[in-house]
Design an enzyme around this catalytic site. Structure first.
Site, PDB file in Angstrom:
ATOM      1  N   THR A  56       0.780  -1.383   0.236  1.00 55.61           N
ATOM      2  CA  THR A  56      -0.006   0.063  -0.012  1.00 55.61           C
ATOM      3  C   THR A  56       0.856   1.239   0.175  1.00 55.61           C
ATOM      4  OG1 THR A  56       0.064   0.022   2.350  1.00 55.61           O
ATOM      5  CG2 THR A  56      -1.891  -1.125   1.302  1.00 55.61           C
ATOM      6  N   HIS A  57       0.220   2.382  -0.261  1.00 59.23           N
ATOM      7  CA  HIS A  57       0.669   3.815  -0.259  1.00 59.23           C
ATOM      8  C   HIS A  57      -0.415   4.316   0.569  1.00 59.23           C
ATOM      9  CE1 HIS A  57       4.452   3.712  -2.462  1.00 59.23           C
ATOM     10  NE2 HIS A  57       3.860   3.470  -3.739  1.00 59.23           N
ATOM     11  N   LYS A  88       8.867   4.229   2.120  1.00 61.06           N
ATOM     12  CA  LYS A  88      10.179   4.605   1.698  1.00 61.06           C
ATOM     13  C   LYS A  88      10.629   5.562   2.494  1.00 61.06           C
ATOM     14  CE  LYS A  88       9.773   3.716  -3.289  1.00 61.06           C
ATOM     15  NZ  LYS A  88       8.351   3.364  -3.416  1.00 61.06           N
ATOM     16  N   ALA A  90      13.274   7.575   4.826  1.00 65.27           N
ATOM     17  CA  ALA A  90      14.543   8.144   4.328  1.00 65.27           C
ATOM     18  C   ALA A  90      15.353   9.054   5.207  1.00 65.27           C
ATOM     19  CB  ALA A  90      14.299   8.903   2.989  1.00 65.27           C
ATOM     20  N   ILE A  92      16.636  10.319   9.284  1.00 74.59           N
ATOM     21  CA  ILE A  92      17.523   9.850  10.305  1.00 74.59           C
ATOM     22  C   ILE A  92      16.596   8.908  11.137  1.00 74.59           C
ATOM     23  CG2 ILE A  92      18.981  11.701  10.313  1.00 74.59           C
ATOM     24  CD1 ILE A  92      17.543  12.551  12.937  1.00 74.59           C
TER      25      ILE A  92
END
Ligand code: S5P
Length: 259
Positions: A56-57, A88, A90, A92
Site C-alpha cells: 500500500t501507499h 520509503k 529516508a 535519520i
C-alpha cells in the site's frame, strides 16, 4: 521448491511469505495504488486468492482514517496477506521511529516497510524501534536498486546498502530493479541466498511506463533471482483484474518451478 532460499533466509517473515506463495501458487505482491478504501477493499476481495502479499501507499488514500483503514487491514488478514507499506523512509533513525507512529500508525498494522539507505545505516534501527514501541516485529526492505529511469542508486550505493542489510535481523531483503534482468542477476550475486529480492517494474507488456517507470517481464525477473514480483497497474489497471492476477501468479510461479 524454494530450495536454498528456504534454508538460508533466517527471517521468519520470509518463511511465511514462501509458505503463502506455495499455497496460493503465486509470487505476486499487489501494488494496490488506489485512492479510496472502498476501491482498495474491492480489489483485495477480487484478487486476494491469487496474490501473496499486499503493498500500500497509505498516504495517497483520500478517505483515510484509523477506522476506515481497519477495513483494508481486515481484508488483508482474511486473504492471508502480509501487509507491506511502501513508505520509503529516508530520514535519520529517530525521526523514522516517530514516522512509524503519527496519524497513519504504520507500526501497528504493517508487517513490512521500505526504506532508503541514503541517510545512513541507523534508519533500520529507527524503524525497528518503531515496531518495538508497540511490541511488534516487522521486516524492512532496503531499496538497493530502483526501476525508474535516471535514479541515483549506482553500483556503489547498492553495495553499501547490502552491507547495511546483511546479517540484520530486521532486514528481510531488498528492492531490486525488475525492469532489468541483468541488474537482478548482479543483485542476487551480491545478496546471496540469505535474503529476499522483491522487484517492481514488472509487466507482461515490457518497455517504458508512465513518467519514467520501466518494465521487464515477470518471468525474466524471477529467473534472474527475484523472489516476489511487485505488480501494480498490470493488475489494478486491467479491465479483467482477476484474470490479470491469475496470469501474473501463473507466470511467476512457473518461473520459480523452473528456477
Ligand atoms: O524502484 C521502485 C520501487 C518501488 S517500491 N519502483 C517502483 O515502481 N516501486 C513501486 O512499485 C511503486 O511505488 C508502485 O507502487 C509500484 C509499481 O507500480 P506499477 O503500476 O508500475 O506496476
Amino acid at each position: 521448491m524454494w530450495s536454498g532460499r528456504w534454508s538460508n533466509c533466517a527471517n521468519p517473515l520470509a518463511h511465511r511469505l514462501m509458505e503463502v506463495s506455495v499455497r496460493k501458487q503465486s509470487l505476486v505482491c499487489l501494488a494496490a495504488d488506489l485512492n479510496s478504501v472502498d476501491e482498495l477493499v474491492g480489489l483485495i476481495d477480487e484478487v486476494g486468492p491469487h496474490i501473496a502479499a499486499l503493498k500500500t501507499h497509505v498516504d495517497m488514500v483520500d478517505d483515510f482514517s484509523p477506522d476506515s483503514w481497519s477495513r483494508v487491514v481486515n481484508a488483508a488478514k482474511e486473504n492471508d496477506l502480509l501487509l507491506f507499506e511502501d513508505r520509503k523512509f529516508a530520514d535519520i533513525g529517530k525521526i523514522s521511529q516517530g514516522q512509524m507512529a503519527g496519524i497513519y500508525d504504520i507500526r501497528n498494522w504493517a508487517d513490512i516497510v521500505t526504506a532508503h539507505r541514503i541517510s545512513g545505516p541507523d534508519i533500520v534501527d529507527g524503524i525497528a524501534a518503531g515496531w518495538a514501541d508497540v511490541e511488534r516485529i516487522g521486516g524492512v526492505l532496503l531499496l538497493a536498486q530502483m526501476s525508474s529511469r535516471g535514479n541515483l542508486l549506482d553500483l556503489q550505493y547498492t553495495v553499501e546498502t547490502i552491507e547495511t542489510g546483511r546479517g540484520s535481523p530486521h532486514v528481510i531483503g531488498y528492492i531490486g530493479n525488475g525492469s532489468n534482468a541483468n541488474e537482478i542477476v548482479e543483485l542476487r550475486r551480491m545478496v546471496g541466498e540469505g535474503q529476499m529480492i522483491w522487484t517492481p517494474g514488472v509487466n507482461i507488456t515490457t518497455g517504458d511506463g508512465d513518467m519514467g517507470q520501466r518494465y521487464g517481464h515477470p518471468r525474466d525477473a524471477v529467473l534472474a533471482g527475484s523472489d516476489i514480483i511487485i505488480v501494480g497497474s498490470g493488475i489494478h489497471g486491467s479491465t479483467d483484474r482477476i484474470a490479470a492476477a491469475k496470469e501474473y501468479a501463473a507466470v511467476s510461479f512457473q518461473a520459480l518451478l523452473e528456477r
